[in-house]
Design a protein around this motif. Structure first.
Motif, mmCIF file in Angstrom:
data_model
loop_
_atom_site.group_PDB
_atom_site.id
_atom_site.type_symbol
_atom_site.label_atom_id
_atom_site.label_comp_id
_atom_site.label_asym_id
_atom_site.label_seq_id
_atom_site.Cartn_x
_atom_site.Cartn_y
_atom_site.Cartn_z
ATOM 1 N N LEU A 160 -64.072 65.081 45.694
ATOM 2 C CA LEU A 160 -64.112 65.831 44.426
ATOM 3 C C LEU A 160 -62.706 65.770 43.828
ATOM 4 O O LEU A 160 -61.735 66.176 44.474
ATOM 5 N N SER A 161 -62.604 65.234 42.616
ATOM 6 C CA SER A 161 -61.272 65.047 42.021
ATOM 7 C C SER A 161 -61.334 65.233 40.510
ATOM 8 O O SER A 161 -62.414 65.224 39.914
ATOM 9 N N LEU A 162 -60.157 65.350 39.907
ATOM 10 C CA LEU A 162 -60.069 65.449 38.447
ATOM 11 C C LEU A 162 -60.348 64.074 37.856
ATOM 12 O O LEU A 162 -59.738 63.077 38.270
ATOM 13 N N GLY A 163 -61.257 63.994 36.883
ATOM 14 C CA GLY A 163 -61.603 62.703 36.295
ATOM 15 C C GLY A 163 -60.395 62.023 35.657
ATOM 16 O O GLY A 163 -59.479 62.694 35.186
ATOM 17 N N LEU A 164 -60.421 60.702 35.649
ATOM 18 C CA LEU A 164 -59.315 59.937 35.051
ATOM 19 C C LEU A 164 -59.125 60.320 33.585
ATOM 20 O O LEU A 164 -58.001 60.514 33.122
ATOM 21 N N ASP A 165 -60.233 60.456 32.861
ATOM 22 C CA ASP A 165 -60.119 60.777 31.435
ATOM 23 C C ASP A 165 -59.771 62.247 31.194
ATOM 24 O O ASP A 165 -59.601 62.684 30.063
ATOM 25 N N GLN A 166 -59.651 63.012 32.271
ATOM 26 C CA GLN A 166 -59.283 64.430 32.151
ATOM 27 C C GLN A 166 -57.822 64.644 32.543
ATOM 28 O O GLN A 166 -57.334 65.771 32.533
ATOM 29 N N GLY A 167 -57.159 63.568 32.962
ATOM 30 C CA GLY A 167 -55.766 63.690 33.389
ATOM 31 C C GLY A 167 -55.544 63.296 34.831
ATOM 32 O O GLY A 167 -54.432 63.374 35.344
ATOM 33 N N LEU A 383 -55.542 58.056 12.695
ATOM 34 C CA LEU A 383 -54.423 57.682 13.571
ATOM 35 C C LEU A 383 -54.891 57.690 15.028
ATOM 36 O O LEU A 383 -55.553 58.624 15.473
ATOM 37 N N THR A 384 -54.552 56.641 15.762
ATOM 38 C CA THR A 384 -54.908 56.583 17.187
ATOM 39 C C THR A 384 -53.643 56.590 18.046
ATOM 40 O O THR A 384 -52.541 56.310 17.552
ATOM 41 N N GLY A 385 -53.846 56.851 19.332
ATOM 42 C CA GLY A 385 -52.723 56.794 20.264
ATOM 43 C C GLY A 385 -52.133 55.396 20.312
ATOM 44 O O GLY A 385 -50.907 55.226 20.397
ATOM 45 N N LEU A 386 -52.998 54.379 20.242
ATOM 46 C CA LEU A 386 -52.515 52.997 20.313
ATOM 47 C C LEU A 386 -51.600 52.674 19.136
ATOM 48 O O LEU A 386 -50.502 52.126 19.315
ATOM 49 N N VAL A 387 -52.037 53.034 17.924
ATOM 50 C CA VAL A 387 -51.223 52.760 16.733
ATOM 51 C C VAL A 387 -49.904 53.535 16.821
ATOM 52 O O VAL A 387 -48.825 52.993 16.532
ATOM 53 N N LYS A 409 -62.281 58.997 21.324
ATOM 54 C CA LYS A 409 -61.921 57.586 21.113
ATOM 55 C C LYS A 409 -61.928 56.816 22.427
ATOM 56 O O LYS A 409 -61.745 57.381 23.498
ATOM 57 N N ALA A 410 -62.101 55.497 22.298
ATOM 58 C CA ALA A 410 -62.178 54.640 23.486
ATOM 59 C C ALA A 410 -60.853 54.644 24.242
ATOM 60 O O ALA A 410 -59.787 54.883 23.654
ATOM 61 N N ALA A 411 -60.927 54.325 25.554
ATOM 62 C CA ALA A 411 -59.716 54.294 26.396
ATOM 63 C C ALA A 411 -58.711 53.271 25.882
ATOM 64 O O ALA A 411 -57.513 53.396 26.132
ATOM 65 N N SER A 412 -59.166 52.260 25.157
ATOM 66 C CA SER A 412 -58.250 51.213 24.675
ATOM 67 C C SER A 412 -57.480 51.639 23.428
ATOM 68 O O SER A 412 -56.522 50.979 23.045
#
Ligand code: DSN
Length: 480
Positions: A160-167, A383-387, A409-412
């Motif tokens: 049981l762990s914290l999800g990747l997309d949750q941090g 605005l996205t994190g990537l930009v 938004k997508a992980a990419s």
């Protein structure tokens, strides 16, 4: 958090007997010097010259990386900057030694010196973190996690762990990692409105899942982690607890974040994030002598972790890294290092506040550690994190995009940015510079003309003026 006075007290503890013994032996090793060869100092002094002569391309690339670092501002929360003493140990002839096993029980000859190096590293790691067991051989933080997980779980056991997309972290059970492939992984989540760990919800999930292992610790979580509460939950459901403190290891060593050592059965960390060499570390506190069944035998958790490290998962340890870890653990015991960890947090809080004052959505409203998470998609539609990451890099502000909990938004591309203050603090920056950096980030992010999630443009004069200021600031606070 420990008060400054409490954490100071920890630092005044005397050296352990084992460390004193190794220190005495160092003198013995030196007395065996024959003086018949080029001296050690002379041999190592030629290291950079040898590289320039034998491989000018790599030499030039090293210089280019040095220039990049000196003319840009490093704000990646997972990065730090080791000392030159650590670099020297990394680039030393110790890297040539092959040996398997642990100090005093090796499978190759010629280990008297490296045994003492490893014992010094172990003793200092225990002292730095207040641990009863330290294993300095893992090649990385991920390898440290792999060793612990391999030691205590059978195929298809539950994590049981914290999800990747949750941090969380890839090695905590992400589908694409070994943990996700070989084990049955369930995730807990942060609260949807506060983005904080909700210990009641985690307990409920743990009771439902009945995991054999709970993993806590995060790559993108800016608030204090209650390791004690995690242990209460683990005990209630009969699970082992692994705390991966990679991001906050320096803060824990300094007493600037509560320690996991006596709460978790196992604590793991990478050693570069708190400012040492690349590599990993496994620590244990009060549970180190707990006995478990391994095949036909009963052994302690500490013995089991050693055996799983070698021959279970790794071969020869990187002994130059082990030497560099020893140097680094010694550094963490200094008052200078301790004070810097508090300054790292103070700078992160200042940066978070300055961004929030400019209208930014800072997750959880601030930070308790070295990290600031910002939702840039909430600043401006489109605005996205990537930009944001790419535009900031164009002016010399080095950050990384980060998926935020419940990101749409997508992980990419992501909605978020993750900022960190270890390197700027190491280089001597303080609150005034955090305000300046927040202003520079704001100028760039508001100046971006977006064209979809990936493409954008930035006005040339804006780019030039921010870049000039970044270069001026980074040259005023060069690498230390
Ligand atoms: N854990 C990754 C990060 O936090 O960026 C790097 O190892």
């Amino acid at each position: 958090m420990l008060s400054e006075r409490q954490s100071c007290r920890r630092f005044k503890k005397g050296r352990s007997g084992a460390l004193r013994e190794v220190s005495k032996r160092v003198k013995g090793h030196m007395e065996q010097e024959t003086g018949r060869f080029v001296g050690c100092d002379e041999y190592h002094k030629g290291v950079l010259d040898a590289l320039r002569e034998s491989d000018p391309h790599i030499y030039d690339l090293l210089r280019a990386e040095y220039e990049r670092l000196q003319n840009t501002i490093q704000l990646i929360a997972a990065e730090n900057q080791c000392s030159r003493a650590v670099l020297a140990a990394l680039g030393s002839i110790v890297q040539n030694k092959t040996t398997e096993g642990f100090a005093g029980a090796r499978y190759h000859g010629g280990c008297a010196v490296v045994d003492d190096i490893e014992q010094l590293a172990i003793g200092r790691a225990k002292e730095a973190f207040g641990a009863k067991y330290a294993n300095v051989q893992p090649h990385s933080g991920t390898a440290a996690n792999q060793i612990v997980v391999t030691a205590i779980l059978q195929r298809a056991d539950k994590i049981l762990s914290l999800g990747l997309d949750q941090g969380g972290h890839l090695s905590h059970g992400a589908r694409v990692s070994f943990t996700g492939k070989f084990f049955d992984v369930e995730n807990y989540y942060v609260d949807k409105s506060t983005f904080l760990l909700d210990y009641d919800a985690i307990r409920t999930k743990a009771i439902q899942v009945k995991p054999k292992l709970i993993i806590c610790g995060a790559s993108a979580y800016s608030r204090t982690i209650d390791f004690g509460m995690f242990r209460v939950i683990a005990d209630e459901v009969g699970a082992y607890l692994l705390a991966d403190i990679s991001h906050i290891a320096g803060l824990i060593a300094a007493g600037a974040h509560p320690s996991s050592i006596d709460h978790a059965h196992f604590t793991t960390t990478s050693t570069y994030k708190p400012g040492g060499p690349r590599g990993g570390l496994i620590l244990m506190g009060r549970d180190f002598q707990t006995r478990i069944r391994a095949g036909e035998r009963q052994i302690t958790l500490a013995e089991h972790i050693d055996k799983t490290t070698f021959p279970g998962v790794q071969g020869t340890p990187y002994l130059n890294n082990v030497a560099a870890k020893a140097v680094f653990f010694q550094e963490t015991l200094s008052e200078q290092y301790r004070q810097r960890q508090f300054a790292i947090i103070s700078n992160a809080q200042r940066l978070a506040g300055a961004l929030a004052n400019r209208g930014y959505d800072v997750l959880t409203g601030g930070t308790d550690n070295h990290m600031v998470l910002v939702n840039v998609a909430n600043l401006r539609p489109g605005l996205t994190g990537l930009v944001a990451q790419k535009a900031l890099e164009q002016v010399g502000l080095i950050v990384n995009m980060n998926r935020l909990p419940y990101d749409t938004k997508a992980a990419s591309v992501t909605s978020g940015l993750r900022l960190g203050t270890p390197i700027v603090t190491k280089n001597g920056m303080g609150h005034e510079q955090m305000d300046t950096i927040a202003g520079l980030i704001d100028t760039v992010l508001r100046g971006i003309k977006t064209a979809g999630d990936i493409e954008y443009s930035l006005d040339d004069s804006l780019k030039t003026s921010v870049k000039d200021e970044v270069v001026r600031l980074s040259q005023e606070f060069p690498m230390r």
